[in-house]
Design a protein around this motif. Structure first.
Motif, PDB file in Angstrom:
ATOM      1  N   PHE A 270       0.838  -1.198   0.000  1.00 22.21           N
ATOM      2  CA  PHE A 270       0.000   0.000   0.000  1.00 22.21           C
ATOM      3  C   PHE A 270       0.878   1.255   0.000  1.00 22.21           C
ATOM      4  N   HIS A 271       1.893   1.278   0.859  1.00 24.72           N
ATOM      5  CA  HIS A 271       2.794   2.425   0.904  1.00 24.72           C
ATOM      6  C   HIS A 271       3.694   2.469  -0.331  1.00 24.72           C
ATOM      7  N   LYS A 272       4.132   1.298  -0.794  1.00 24.94           N
ATOM      8  CA  LYS A 272       5.033   1.267  -1.945  1.00 24.94           C
ATOM      9  C   LYS A 272       4.341   1.802  -3.198  1.00 24.94           C
ATOM     10  N   ILE A 273       3.098   1.438  -3.419  1.00 19.48           N
ATOM     11  CA  ILE A 273       2.366   1.944  -4.585  1.00 19.48           C
ATOM     12  C   ILE A 273       2.254   3.466  -4.516  1.00 19.48           C
ATOM     13  N   ALA A 274       1.958   3.999  -3.319  1.00 22.98           N
ATOM     14  CA  ALA A 274       1.869   5.452  -3.166  1.00 22.98           C
ATOM     15  C   ALA A 274       3.202   6.123  -3.486  1.00 22.98           C
ATOM     16  N   ASN A 275       4.314   5.500  -3.064  1.00 20.12           N
ATOM     17  CA  ASN A 275       5.640   6.067  -3.346  1.00 20.12           C
ATOM     18  C   ASN A 275       5.953   6.056  -4.842  1.00 20.12           C
ATOM     19  N   VAL A 276       5.586   4.977  -5.531  1.00 18.66           N
ATOM     20  CA  VAL A 276       5.840   4.877  -6.970  1.00 18.66           C
ATOM     21  C   VAL A 276       5.012   5.912  -7.731  1.00 18.66           C
ATOM     22  N   LEU A 277       3.736   6.038  -7.388  1.00 22.04           N
ATOM     23  CA  LEU A 277       2.863   6.991  -8.076  1.00 22.04           C
ATOM     24  C   LEU A 277       3.332   8.431  -7.846  1.00 22.04           C
ATOM     25  N   ALA A 279       6.245   9.448  -7.891  1.00 25.82           N
ATOM     26  CA  ALA A 279       7.370   9.714  -8.791  1.00 25.82           C
ATOM     27  C   ALA A 279       6.949   9.715 -10.262  1.00 25.82           C
ATOM     28  N   LEU A 280       5.655   9.658 -10.531  1.00 25.60           N
ATOM     29  CA  LEU A 280       5.154   9.601 -11.906  1.00 25.60           C
ATOM     30  C   LEU A 280       4.147  10.718 -12.151  1.00 25.60           C
ATOM     31  N   PRO A 281       3.985  11.152 -13.399  1.00 28.73           N
ATOM     32  CA  PRO A 281       2.905  12.103 -13.714  1.00 28.73           C
ATOM     33  C   PRO A 281       1.549  11.421 -13.599  1.00 28.73           C
ATOM     34  N   LYS A 282       0.522  12.213 -13.327  1.00 29.06           N
ATOM     35  CA  LYS A 282      -0.811  11.634 -13.133  1.00 29.06           C
ATOM     36  C   LYS A 282      -1.309  10.889 -14.362  1.00 29.06           C
ATOM     37  N   SER A 283      -0.872  11.303 -15.540  1.00 28.97           N
ATOM     38  CA  SER A 283      -1.316  10.620 -16.757  1.00 28.97           C
ATOM     39  C   SER A 283      -0.851   9.171 -16.803  1.00 28.97           C
ATOM     40  N   ALA A 284       0.220   8.857 -16.085  1.00 25.35           N
ATOM     41  CA  ALA A 284       0.754   7.490 -16.091  1.00 25.35           C
ATOM     42  C   ALA A 284       0.192   6.641 -14.956  1.00 25.35           C
ATOM     43  N   HIS A 285      -0.602   7.211 -14.064  1.00 21.48           N
ATOM     44  CA  HIS A 285      -1.083   6.473 -12.903  1.00 21.48           C
ATOM     45  C   HIS A 285      -1.962   5.270 -13.255  1.00 21.48           C
ATOM     46  N   PRO A 286      -2.962   5.398 -14.134  1.00 23.20           N
ATOM     47  CA  PRO A 286      -3.807   4.226 -14.410  1.00 23.20           C
ATOM     48  C   PRO A 286      -3.023   3.016 -14.907  1.00 23.20           C
ATOM     49  N   GLY A 287      -2.137   3.232 -15.869  1.00 20.18           N
ATOM     50  CA  GLY A 287      -1.358   2.119 -16.386  1.00 20.18           C
ATOM     51  C   GLY A 287      -0.399   1.552 -15.355  1.00 20.18           C
ATOM     52  N   ALA A 314       8.657  -1.279 -19.385  1.00 14.60           N
ATOM     53  CA  ALA A 314       7.651  -0.314 -19.818  1.00 14.60           C
ATOM     54  C   ALA A 314       7.943   1.100 -19.314  1.00 14.60           C
ATOM     55  N   TYR A 315       8.525   1.243 -18.114  1.00 15.65           N
ATOM     56  CA  TYR A 315       8.659   2.560 -17.503  1.00 15.65           C
ATOM     57  C   TYR A 315      10.110   2.954 -17.192  1.00 15.65           C
ATOM     58  N   GLY A 316      11.043   2.025 -17.360  1.00 16.17           N
ATOM     59  CA  GLY A 316      12.419   2.301 -16.959  1.00 16.17           C
ATOM     60  C   GLY A 316      13.087   3.418 -17.727  1.00 16.17           C
ATOM     61  N   ALA A 317      12.807   3.537 -19.022  1.00  9.25           N
ATOM     62  CA  ALA A 317      13.479   4.553 -19.833  1.00  9.25           C
ATOM     63  C   ALA A 317      13.067   5.963 -19.424  1.00  9.25           C
ATOM     64  N   LYS A 318      11.780   6.187 -19.205  1.00  5.27           N
ATOM     65  CA  LYS A 318      11.275   7.519 -18.884  1.00  5.27           C
ATOM     66  C   LYS A 318      11.279   7.825 -17.387  1.00  5.27           C
ATOM     67  N   PHE A 319      11.030   6.796 -16.583  1.00  9.33           N
ATOM     68  CA  PHE A 319      10.861   7.038 -15.148  1.00  9.33           C
ATOM     69  C   PHE A 319      11.740   6.061 -14.351  1.00  9.33           C
ATOM     70  N   PRO A 320      13.037   6.184 -14.438  1.00 11.42           N
ATOM     71  CA  PRO A 320      13.921   5.234 -13.747  1.00 11.42           C
ATOM     72  C   PRO A 320      13.788   5.277 -12.222  1.00 11.42           C
ATOM     73  N   LYS A 321      13.502   6.456 -11.649  1.00 12.48           N
ATOM     74  CA  LYS A 321      13.364   6.537 -10.201  1.00 12.48           C
ATOM     75  C   LYS A 321      12.155   5.742  -9.705  1.00 12.48           C
ATOM     76  N   ALA A 322      11.059   5.812 -10.460  1.00 14.40           N
ATOM     77  CA  ALA A 322       9.871   5.061 -10.076  1.00 14.40           C
ATOM     78  C   ALA A 322      10.127   3.566 -10.149  1.00 14.40           C
ATOM     79  N   VAL A 323      10.825   3.119 -11.198  1.00 13.85           N
ATOM     80  CA  VAL A 323      11.118   1.693 -11.350  1.00 13.85           C
ATOM     81  C   VAL A 323      12.078   1.229 -10.264  1.00 13.85           C
ATOM     82  N   ALA A 324      13.042   2.085  -9.889  1.00 10.55           N
ATOM     83  CA  ALA A 324      14.009   1.707  -8.860  1.00 10.55           C
ATOM     84  C   ALA A 324      13.343   1.456  -7.514  1.00 10.55           C
ATOM     85  N   LYS A 325      12.249   2.125  -7.255  1.00  2.17           N
ATOM     86  CA  LYS A 325      11.534   1.916  -5.992  1.00  2.17           C
ATOM     87  C   LYS A 325      11.026   0.479  -5.874  1.00  2.17           C
TER      88      LYS A 325
END
Length: 423
Positions: A270-277, A279-287, A314-325
């Motif tokens: 639950f906390h991890k998903i919140a941390n990942v989101l 680090a991402l723009p809202k447009s990427a949240h649903p996917g 899918a997300y590593g190239a644009k959002f490496p910080k989110a994937v690293a989490k």
């Protein structure tokens, strides 16, 4: 005298403010009569039981002796006036030499409120009713304001503090907590320059039941605050849990590795998903939510690792910080897959703590002005104690003991018992 036959109908039959309705009068009068009859029957039975005991002149030692002064008792039916019969008991206790006394089991001599009213007052306070609101809120409802004052609630809080201290010092050597949830909860009670941070641990016993393990106040969820709490639990006899579940940002993990190094770690999804989101723009949240669900809701660990790889692609190239989490904590995020499948739903998150403290946050929002640490701890303790009665055991509770015994599970299914670990 109460009449149960209404008068002629009129357009203004509604009772005015402060005036009891006819049905309330009937209920209270009926309660008064039934209570009076029950008290008379109790006294008559007491006197009849000792009718053969007489003094040297042949007079009975136990007889009726009129009535006590009328008193008002708050009941769930409202305020009821009671006139209890008295008993003259002249028998002597052969051991102490004191006179025996009749004690009513229906209406104790000190009672001014029934047990139900006594129970509901602290519950109403804990769930948001301010101590100054009891008289206007319940006075008209019950027909009396006696026993509803602020000092009554103040005395209750002192009792809660004593109960919380007893809980914090209890022996833990006789209880085995196999799973453990830990979280730090910030509540809105102003304490000098800092808000109160509650360090909470809830465990699963070997029989599958959930139970509050420890509750203490800490400083910003620091490693040292958690270490102090864990050391105290170990000193009182607590053994290392098999698995601990918590938020990845806690100082809890450093303390756990110091005090209980053999305990495995599971990060809260639950906390991890919140941390990942975050680090991402809202447009990427649903996917992203769907991709993460493929990980934590996978069929087994192998499918979860495949989903982690897909998420990174899918997300590593644009959002490496989110994937690293996800990739940096993948072992701790997927630890629950090594336990019974029936327990996965319980081990993925710290929901047992989050759901329980929704009530605590509601109560502390109502609390105005500065509070004390002891009062904040006592309030939280009583709220959790009240909620604990409604906690259900984990799914398949019989498997918890097998986990403690060292039984191995693959893909959530029982494989074999690890004899070395069990020994």
């Amino acid at each position: 005298m109460l009449t149960v036959v209404p008068g002629p109908a009129s357009d203004d039959d509604q009772p005015t403010a402060g005036e009891a309705s006819l049905i309330d009068q009937i209920v209270r009068e009926g309660a008064r009569r039934m209570l009076a009859e029950a008290l008379r029957a109790e006294v008559d039975a007491y006197i009849a039981a000792f009718a053969d005991e007489r003094d040297e002149h042949g007079h009975r030692l136990v007889v009726r002796n009129g009535y006590h002064q009328p008193r008002e008792v708050l009941t769930s039916a409202g305020a009821v006036e009671v006139t209890a019969p008295r008993v003259n008991d002249r028998r002597m206790d052969p051991e102490t030499g004191a006179r025996r006394r009749f004690a009513s089991s229906i209406l104790p001599a000190w009672a001014r409120k029934t047990p139900k009213i006594t129970e509901v007052l602290p519950l109403l306070y804990l769930h948001g009713l301010s101590s100054g609101d009891f008289v206007p809120a319940l006075g008209q409802f019950l027909g009396s304001a006696k026993g509803l004052s602020g000092p009554v609630i103040t005395k209750l809080t002192e009792q809660w503090k004593a109960e919380q201290r007893t809980f914090a010092d209890r022996d833990l050597s006789g209880v085995d907590y196999v799973y453990l949830w830990a979280d730090g909860i910030h509540v809105n009670i102003r304490l000098e320059e800092h808000k109160l941070c509650l360090l909470v641990m809830i465990g699963v016993r070997a029989d599958g039941r959930k139970e509050l393990v420890a509750l203490a106040d800490g400083y910003r969820e620091s490693t040292e605050s958690w270490a102090d709490l864990l050391r105290d639990c170990r000193r009182r006899g607590m053994v290392a849990p098999a698995l601990a579940v918590g938020d990845g940002a806690l100082g809890f993990w450093g303390a756990l590795r110091e005090v209980f190094p053999v305990t495995r770690e599971q990060r809260c999804w639950f906390h991890k998903i919140a941390n990942v989101l975050a680090a991402l723009p809202k447009s990427a949240h649903p996917g992203t939510k769907k991709a993460l669900a493929e990980i934590w809701n996978a069929e087994d660990r192998r499918h979860a690792l495949n989903a982690v790889t897909a998420f990174g692609a899918a997300y590593g190239a644009k959002f490496p910080k989110a994937v690293a989490k996800i990739t940096d904590d993948v072992d701790e995020l997927l630890a629950f897959y090594d336990y019974p499948a029936e327990h996965w739903i319980h081990l993925r998150t710290t929901n047992p703590i989050e759901s329980t403290f929704a009530t605590v946050r509601h109560r502390t929002k109502v609390t105005k002005g500065p509070g004390s640490r002891t009062a904040g701890l006592a309030m939280a303790f009583k709220l959790i104690e009240s909620a604990q009665a409604r906690w259900r055991a984990v799914n398949a509770p019989h498997l918890v003991a097998l986990v403690r015994a060292g039984t191995r599970f693959e893909r959530g299914l029982l494989i074999e018992r690890d004899e070395d670990t069990a020994a």
